[in-house]
Each structure stands twice: as C-alpha cells, then as structure tokens.
Design a protein around this motif. Structure first.
Motif, mmCIF file in Angstrom:
data_model
loop_
_atom_site.group_PDB
_atom_site.id
_atom_site.type_symbol
_atom_site.label_atom_id
_atom_site.label_comp_id
_atom_site.label_asym_id
_atom_site.label_seq_id
_atom_site.Cartn_x
_atom_site.Cartn_y
_atom_site.Cartn_z
ATOM 1 N N GLU A 37 0.822 -1.206 0.000
ATOM 2 C CA GLU A 37 0.000 0.000 0.000
ATOM 3 C C GLU A 37 0.860 1.262 0.000
ATOM 4 O O GLU A 37 0.530 2.251 -0.653
ATOM 5 C CB GLU A 37 -0.956 -0.003 1.194
ATOM 6 C CG GLU A 37 -2.079 -0.995 1.061
ATOM 7 C CD GLU A 37 -2.940 -0.750 -0.165
ATOM 8 O OE1 GLU A 37 -3.317 0.420 -0.422
ATOM 9 O OE2 GLU A 37 -3.220 -1.720 -0.874
ATOM 10 N N LEU A 38 1.974 1.228 0.750
ATOM 11 C CA LEU A 38 2.889 2.370 0.727
ATOM 12 C C LEU A 38 3.477 2.559 -0.662
ATOM 13 O O LEU A 38 3.601 3.687 -1.152
ATOM 14 C CB LEU A 38 3.998 2.192 1.759
ATOM 15 C CG LEU A 38 3.619 2.471 3.207
ATOM 16 C CD1 LEU A 38 4.766 2.099 4.125
ATOM 17 C CD2 LEU A 38 3.231 3.916 3.403
ATOM 18 N N ASP A 39 3.852 1.461 -1.325
ATOM 19 C CA ASP A 39 4.365 1.548 -2.695
ATOM 20 C C ASP A 39 3.319 2.122 -3.641
ATOM 21 O O ASP A 39 3.626 2.944 -4.501
ATOM 22 C CB ASP A 39 4.814 0.177 -3.202
ATOM 23 C CG ASP A 39 6.129 -0.278 -2.593
ATOM 24 O OD1 ASP A 39 6.920 0.604 -2.182
ATOM 25 O OD2 ASP A 39 6.351 -1.499 -2.521
ATOM 26 N N ARG A 40 2.076 1.682 -3.466
ATOM 27 C CA ARG A 40 0.996 2.179 -4.329
ATOM 28 C C ARG A 40 0.777 3.673 -4.110
ATOM 29 O O ARG A 40 0.636 4.438 -5.060
ATOM 30 C CB ARG A 40 -0.299 1.419 -4.043
ATOM 31 C CG ARG A 40 -1.448 1.794 -4.975
ATOM 32 C CD ARG A 40 -2.727 1.113 -4.568
ATOM 33 N NE ARG A 40 -3.202 1.486 -3.256
ATOM 34 C CZ ARG A 40 -3.857 2.624 -2.974
ATOM 35 N NH1 ARG A 40 -4.085 3.502 -3.917
ATOM 36 N NH2 ARG A 40 -4.273 2.862 -1.749
ATOM 37 N N VAL A 50 9.821 14.747 -2.200
ATOM 38 C CA VAL A 50 10.528 13.561 -1.726
ATOM 39 C C VAL A 50 10.829 12.688 -2.932
ATOM 40 O O VAL A 50 9.933 12.163 -3.571
ATOM 41 C CB VAL A 50 9.688 12.771 -0.700
ATOM 42 C CG1 VAL A 50 10.406 11.516 -0.274
ATOM 43 C CG2 VAL A 50 9.395 13.636 0.500
ATOM 44 N N THR A 51 12.098 12.548 -3.264
ATOM 45 C CA THR A 51 12.535 11.714 -4.378
ATOM 46 C C THR A 51 13.513 10.682 -3.855
ATOM 47 O O THR A 51 13.828 10.648 -2.667
ATOM 48 C CB THR A 51 13.210 12.564 -5.475
ATOM 49 O OG1 THR A 51 14.364 13.189 -4.912
ATOM 50 C CG2 THR A 51 12.265 13.630 -6.000
ATOM 51 N N GLU A 52 14.029 9.862 -4.738
ATOM 52 C CA GLU A 52 14.994 8.840 -4.330
ATOM 53 C C GLU A 52 16.282 9.473 -3.813
ATOM 54 O O GLU A 52 17.013 8.867 -3.051
ATOM 55 C CB GLU A 52 15.304 7.905 -5.502
ATOM 56 C CG GLU A 52 14.129 7.033 -5.901
ATOM 57 C CD GLU A 52 13.665 6.109 -4.789
ATOM 58 O OE1 GLU A 52 14.512 5.607 -4.023
ATOM 59 O OE2 GLU A 52 12.458 5.902 -4.673
ATOM 60 N N ASP A 53 16.576 10.697 -4.233
ATOM 61 C CA ASP A 53 17.796 11.374 -3.793
ATOM 62 C C ASP A 53 17.651 11.994 -2.401
ATOM 63 O O ASP A 53 18.628 12.440 -1.826
ATOM 64 C CB ASP A 53 18.191 12.478 -4.789
ATOM 65 C CG ASP A 53 18.532 11.900 -6.153
ATOM 66 O OD1 ASP A 53 18.945 10.718 -6.203
ATOM 67 O OD2 ASP A 53 18.380 12.613 -7.147
ATOM 68 N N THR A 54 16.440 12.049 -1.903
ATOM 69 C CA THR A 54 16.213 12.624 -0.582
ATOM 70 C C THR A 54 16.897 11.736 0.452
ATOM 71 O O THR A 54 16.761 10.526 0.439
ATOM 72 C CB THR A 54 14.709 12.703 -0.276
ATOM 73 O OG1 THR A 54 14.079 13.471 -1.283
ATOM 74 C CG2 THR A 54 14.467 13.343 1.075
ATOM 75 N N GLY A 55 17.626 12.368 1.332
ATOM 76 C CA GLY A 55 18.342 11.612 2.346
ATOM 77 C C GLY A 55 17.408 11.018 3.381
ATOM 78 O O GLY A 55 16.259 11.435 3.530
ATOM 79 N N ALA A 134 3.930 8.771 2.087
ATOM 80 C CA ALA A 134 4.262 7.378 1.770
ATOM 81 C C ALA A 134 5.679 7.269 1.220
ATOM 82 O O ALA A 134 6.433 6.359 1.598
ATOM 83 C CB ALA A 134 3.255 6.818 0.763
ATOM 84 N N ARG A 135 6.069 8.189 0.335
ATOM 85 C CA ARG A 135 7.445 8.164 -0.186
ATOM 86 C C ARG A 135 8.449 8.404 0.926
ATOM 87 O O ARG A 135 9.501 7.770 0.979
ATOM 88 C CB ARG A 135 7.615 9.200 -1.292
ATOM 89 C CG ARG A 135 7.099 8.696 -2.617
ATOM 90 C CD ARG A 135 7.348 9.685 -3.698
ATOM 91 N NE ARG A 135 6.126 10.507 -3.735
ATOM 92 C CZ ARG A 135 6.043 11.695 -4.255
ATOM 93 N NH1 ARG A 135 7.085 12.259 -4.782
ATOM 94 N NH2 ARG A 135 4.907 12.344 -4.253
ATOM 95 N N ALA A 136 8.137 9.327 1.837
ATOM 96 C CA ALA A 136 9.036 9.599 2.947
ATOM 97 C C ALA A 136 9.172 8.387 3.849
ATOM 98 O O ALA A 136 10.276 8.059 4.312
ATOM 99 C CB ALA A 136 8.550 10.812 3.742
#
Length: 144
Positions: A37-40, A50-55, A134-136
């Motif tokens: 669900e978080l992935d969705r 919030v991206t993949e580069d976010t620490g 969710a991304r965070a």
C-alpha cells in the motif's frame, strides 16, 4: 482472572495493540500488505519534494513532522466546522425559532453537499500529501 474480565475498553485496546506489536516483532504476521500500500501511494504522481535522492534524515523529519502535526491539524479541521455548526444552530434558533439540533443538522447537510460539489478541488491535494508521506516512509524506514 476476575481482574482481566473487568477491564474497560481502553485497557483492552492497549492489550490488543501490545499483542499486535509483539506478534509483528517476532515475525508472526507479515507487513507485506502495508509495504504494498505504501508503494501504491508513493507511486502516485505528486510533488517532487521527496525523491529517491532525498536523504534518510530528511525523510525521517518529514515522517516525524507529519506524525507530530497531524493531530493538531485534525483538531483544527474538525473544530472549525463544529463551531460553525453550533453557531448556525444558535442563529437559526434566535431568528426563526428552529431548534438548535435541527439548525446544526441543516448546517452539516449543507457542509457535506458543499464538500461533494468541491471534491475535485480538495481530493487531489489530499492524495498528494498521502503520496508525499508514503514516499518519505519508504525512504526513512526501509521495510525489506
């Protein structure tokens, strides 16, 4: 045994939550559905805050801020319409001698109708916030 049976609902709720935490900790239940669900939610198109580069620290801060400020925001968001409904009920009682309960009910019917009419304005914003959180969470707390 008598003491356990005399528990009220707060004690039972705390007991059930403690059992769920222990069962989850020992791996007896899977968190796979939560992760899916978080992935969705994270896959929804939203802001690029919030991206993949976010620490991991930044993501943890976003999750912490969300968890800390959500009860305050919910309290304010619920308190304002409640105050408005009480005000509308009292005003209609004074103006046309309509009982306060009926005036408050009319306010809530109008509020729900207005929310339904403007769903296209506020629903995407809610979905964007859910996607951000969710991304965070996925960045801050790796599930696998």
């Amino acid at each position: 045994m008598r003491d356990v049976m005399s528990w009220r609902w707060p004690q039972w709720l705390l007991f059930v939550l403690a059992v769920l935490v222990l069962v989850s900790y020992f791996g007896l239940i899977s968190m796979g559905r939560v992760e899916r669900e978080l992935d969705r939610l994270a896959a929804r198109s939203g802001g690029e805050l919030v991206t993949e580069d976010t620490g991991r620290r930044e993501a943890l801060f976003i999750v912490f801020a969300f968890l800390l400020l959500t009860p305050v925001a919910v309290g304010v968001a619920a308190g304002i319409p409640m105050l408005a409904s009480a005000t509308a009920g009292a005003l209609l009682d004074r103006l046309i001698r309509l009982p306060e309960v009926v005036g408050a009910l009319l306010f809530w019917i109008g509020f729900a109708f207005l929310a339904y009419l403007t769903v296209n304005a506020w629903l995407p914003w809610i979905q964007q916030v859910a996607s951000l959180v969710a991304r965070a969470v996925l960045i801050a707390l790796p599930m696998s």
